[in-house]
Motif scaffolding. Structure first.
Motif, PDB file in Angstrom:
ATOM      1  N   THR A   1       0.829  -1.206   0.000  1.00 58.11           N
ATOM      2  CA  THR A   1       0.000   0.000   0.000  1.00 58.11           C
ATOM      3  C   THR A   1       0.866   1.260   0.000  1.00 58.11           C
ATOM      4  N   TRP A   2       1.892   1.278   0.844  1.00 59.81           N
ATOM      5  CA  TRP A   2       2.769   2.440   0.905  1.00 59.81           C
ATOM      6  C   TRP A   2       3.552   2.610  -0.384  1.00 59.81           C
ATOM      7  N   ASP A   3       3.953   1.489  -0.969  1.00 58.75           N
ATOM      8  CA  ASP A   3       4.680   1.546  -2.238  1.00 58.75           C
ATOM      9  C   ASP A   3       3.819   2.204  -3.311  1.00 58.75           C
ATOM     10  N   GLU A   4       2.557   1.806  -3.352  1.00 57.23           N
ATOM     11  CA  GLU A   4       1.637   2.366  -4.345  1.00 57.23           C
ATOM     12  C   GLU A   4       1.426   3.854  -4.093  1.00 57.23           C
ATOM     13  N   PHE A   5       1.274   4.217  -2.833  1.00 57.27           N
ATOM     14  CA  PHE A   5       1.091   5.626  -2.482  1.00 57.27           C
ATOM     15  C   PHE A   5       2.320   6.431  -2.897  1.00 57.27           C
ATOM     16  N   TYR A   6       3.475   5.883  -2.577  1.00 53.85           N
ATOM     17  CA  TYR A   6       4.724   6.580  -2.898  1.00 53.85           C
ATOM     18  C   TYR A   6       4.881   6.743  -4.400  1.00 53.85           C
ATOM     19  N   GLN A   7       4.684   5.675  -5.144  1.00 55.92           N
ATOM     20  CA  GLN A   7       4.845   5.736  -6.587  1.00 55.92           C
ATOM     21  C   GLN A   7       3.831   6.672  -7.239  1.00 55.92           C
ATOM     22  N   THR A   8       2.676   6.816  -6.618  1.00 58.70           N
ATOM     23  CA  THR A   8       1.638   7.683  -7.176  1.00 58.70           C
ATOM     24  C   THR A   8       1.929   9.162  -6.963  1.00 58.70           C
ATOM     25  N   TYR A   9       2.493   9.512  -5.821  1.00 61.87           N
ATOM     26  CA  TYR A   9       2.582  10.933  -5.472  1.00 61.87           C
ATOM     27  C   TYR A   9       3.982  11.519  -5.337  1.00 61.87           C
ATOM     28  N   TRP A  10       5.034  10.702  -5.356  1.00 64.73           N
ATOM     29  CA  TRP A  10       6.360  11.278  -5.097  1.00 64.73           C
ATOM     30  C   TRP A  10       6.784  12.264  -6.181  1.00 64.73           C
ATOM     31  N   ARG A  11       6.453  11.970  -7.455  1.00 67.02           N
ATOM     32  CA  ARG A  11       6.831  12.877  -8.549  1.00 67.02           C
ATOM     33  C   ARG A  11       6.129  14.223  -8.409  1.00 67.02           C
ATOM     34  N   LEU A  12       4.889  14.192  -7.949  1.00 67.64           N
ATOM     35  CA  LEU A  12       4.125  15.420  -7.743  1.00 67.64           C
ATOM     36  C   LEU A  12       4.814  16.290  -6.701  1.00 67.64           C
ATOM     37  N   ILE A  13       5.141  15.712  -5.565  1.00 69.93           N
ATOM     38  CA  ILE A  13       5.799  16.456  -4.490  1.00 69.93           C
ATOM     39  C   ILE A  13       7.149  16.980  -4.959  1.00 69.93           C
ATOM     40  N   TYR A  14       7.894  16.139  -5.649  1.00 73.69           N
ATOM     41  CA  TYR A  14       9.232  16.510  -6.134  1.00 73.69           C
ATOM     42  C   TYR A  14       9.146  17.664  -7.132  1.00 73.69           C
ATOM     43  N   ALA A  15       8.204  17.574  -8.078  1.00 68.68           N
ATOM     44  CA  ALA A  15       8.068  18.602  -9.112  1.00 68.68           C
ATOM     45  C   ALA A  15       7.683  19.952  -8.508  1.00 68.68           C
ATOM     46  N   VAL A  16       6.741  19.942  -7.578  1.00 61.19           N
ATOM     47  CA  VAL A  16       6.311  21.188  -6.937  1.00 61.19           C
ATOM     48  C   VAL A  16       7.452  21.778  -6.111  1.00 61.19           C
ATOM     49  N   ALA A  17       8.201  20.922  -5.447  1.00 60.06           N
ATOM     50  CA  ALA A  17       9.332  21.395  -4.642  1.00 60.06           C
ATOM     51  C   ALA A  17      10.380  22.063  -5.525  1.00 60.06           C
ATOM     52  N   ILE A  18      10.680  21.448  -6.659  1.00 62.99           N
ATOM     53  CA  ILE A  18      11.656  22.013  -7.595  1.00 62.99           C
ATOM     54  C   ILE A  18      11.173  23.358  -8.131  1.00 62.99           C
ATOM     55  N   LYS A  19       9.917  23.418  -8.539  1.00 64.12           N
ATOM     56  CA  LYS A  19       9.381  24.644  -9.112  1.00 64.12           C
ATOM     57  C   LYS A  19       9.148  25.719  -8.057  1.00 64.12           C
ATOM     58  N   SER A  20       9.201  25.325  -6.794  1.00 63.08           N
ATOM     59  CA  SER A  20       9.086  26.299  -5.706  1.00 63.08           C
ATOM     60  C   SER A  20      10.416  26.972  -5.434  1.00 63.08           C
ATOM     61  N   GLY A  21      11.486  26.437  -6.031  1.00 62.80           N
ATOM     62  CA  GLY A  21      12.793  27.042  -5.851  1.00 62.80           C
ATOM     63  C   GLY A  21      13.802  26.197  -5.101  1.00 62.80           C
ATOM     64  N   LEU A  22      13.428  24.960  -4.752  1.00 62.59           N
ATOM     65  CA  LEU A  22      14.364  24.086  -4.055  1.00 62.59           C
ATOM     66  C   LEU A  22      15.340  23.450  -5.035  1.00 62.59           C
ATOM     67  N   ARG A  23      16.525  23.114  -4.542  1.00 68.95           N
ATOM     68  CA  ARG A  23      17.491  22.369  -5.338  1.00 68.95           C
ATOM     69  C   ARG A  23      17.077  20.898  -5.370  1.00 68.95           C
ATOM     70  N   ALA A  24      17.708  20.115  -6.237  1.00 67.80           N
ATOM     71  CA  ALA A  24      17.341  18.708  -6.391  1.00 67.80           C
ATOM     72  C   ALA A  24      17.476  17.939  -5.080  1.00 67.80           C
ATOM     73  N   ASP A  25      18.574  18.171  -4.351  1.00 70.91           N
ATOM     74  CA  ASP A  25      18.769  17.453  -3.093  1.00 70.91           C
ATOM     75  C   ASP A  25      17.741  17.887  -2.045  1.00 70.91           C
ATOM     76  N   GLU A  26      17.384  19.171  -2.057  1.00 73.75           N
ATOM     77  CA  GLU A  26      16.378  19.672  -1.117  1.00 73.75           C
ATOM     78  C   GLU A  26      14.998  19.114  -1.474  1.00 73.75           C
ATOM     79  N   ALA A  27      14.723  19.002  -2.775  1.00 81.05           N
ATOM     80  CA  ALA A  27      13.437  18.468  -3.220  1.00 81.05           C
ATOM     81  C   ALA A  27      13.304  17.003  -2.820  1.00 81.05           C
ATOM     82  N   SER A  28      14.398  16.253  -2.923  1.00 81.27           N
ATOM     83  CA  SER A  28      14.389  14.843  -2.513  1.00 81.27           C
ATOM     84  C   SER A  28      14.116  14.742  -1.015  1.00 81.27           C
ATOM     85  N   ASP A  29      14.748  15.624  -0.242  1.00 83.82           N
ATOM     86  CA  ASP A  29      14.506  15.648   1.202  1.00 83.82           C
ATOM     87  C   ASP A  29      13.050  16.003   1.498  1.00 83.82           C
TER      88      ASP A  29
END
Length: 219
Positions: free
Chosen positions: A37-65
């Protein structure tokens, strides 16, 4: 560089970020219950969180965090039923969870910059986070809405890919996703015109169901 090369490069970068982020996240969870269940949740939403973090001005390592911290917070708080459907949609709840973690990263950057004697004021000038609240409305909410739609489409396609044959998905990808002419798809993949139209129908039907499921989850 061709479109296919661009797609492969992007997929490789995302795959590396996914593997690194997920491995670190799992190591930090006290108890990875119901991994599927967690794997499915992660695979569904991690790109969304990462993309928004990057476009908010975070660096790649900060977006991963940011991805790790957001999912970790949800995992730790899920037992307390933090998300209350009566208080709003899941889409908005996840946006707020992500917003807080993005802000945490900027606060951490500010602290690190201050400790190293850097100029935080110069950094602030380029940080999109500083302009999230503007006279025309919530910039992050608008950014989230755009990325949410992209993510739903990508997540649905990923689920579809696991349910249909590789050949049918490849035909669908070129004909529907990349919008190639049917004759071009036929020649490029060495398939019949009937196979092109059949893939469009069958894969399209599965995609429609997956999109509906994801949209229902957002309510």
């Amino acid at each position: 560089m061709s479109d296919d090369d661009d797609d492969k490069q992007r997929d490789e970068m995302l795959a590396q970020a996914y593997a690194k982020t997920r491995k670190s996240l799992i190591a930090r969870l006290d108890n990875w219950e119901d991994q599927k269940t967690w794997d499915e949740f992660y695979q569904t939403y991690w790109r969304l969180i990462y993309a928004v973090a990057i476009k908010s001005g975070l660096r790649a390592d900060e977006a991963s965090d940011c991805v790790q911290e957001t999912i970790l917070s949800i995992a730790k708080q899920s037992k307390r039923n933090l998300y209350d459907p009566e208080q709003g949609s899941f889409k908005t709840w996840l946006m707020n969870m992500t917003r807080w973690r993005i802000n945490d990263q900027f606060r951490k950057r500010k602290k690190d910059t201050a400790m190293s004697g850097g100029d935080w004021e110069d950094d602030r000038k380029t940080a999109v986070i500083d302009r999230f609240e503007d006279p025309k409305g919530d910039l992050l909410a608008r950014l989230w809405d755009v990325e949410w739609k992209k993510n739903v489409a990508d997540a649905a396609l990923a689920r579809v890919k696991a349910q249909v044959s590789p050949k049918q998905y490849q035909i669908f990808h070129y004909y529907v996703v990349k919008q190639w002419d049917a004759k071009k798809v036929q020649d490029h993949l060495n398939v019949s015109m009937a196979q092109v139209y059949l893939a469009k129908h069958r894969v399209g039907s599965v995609l429609k169901k997956e999109l509906s499921r994801l949209e229902e989850d957002a309510e």
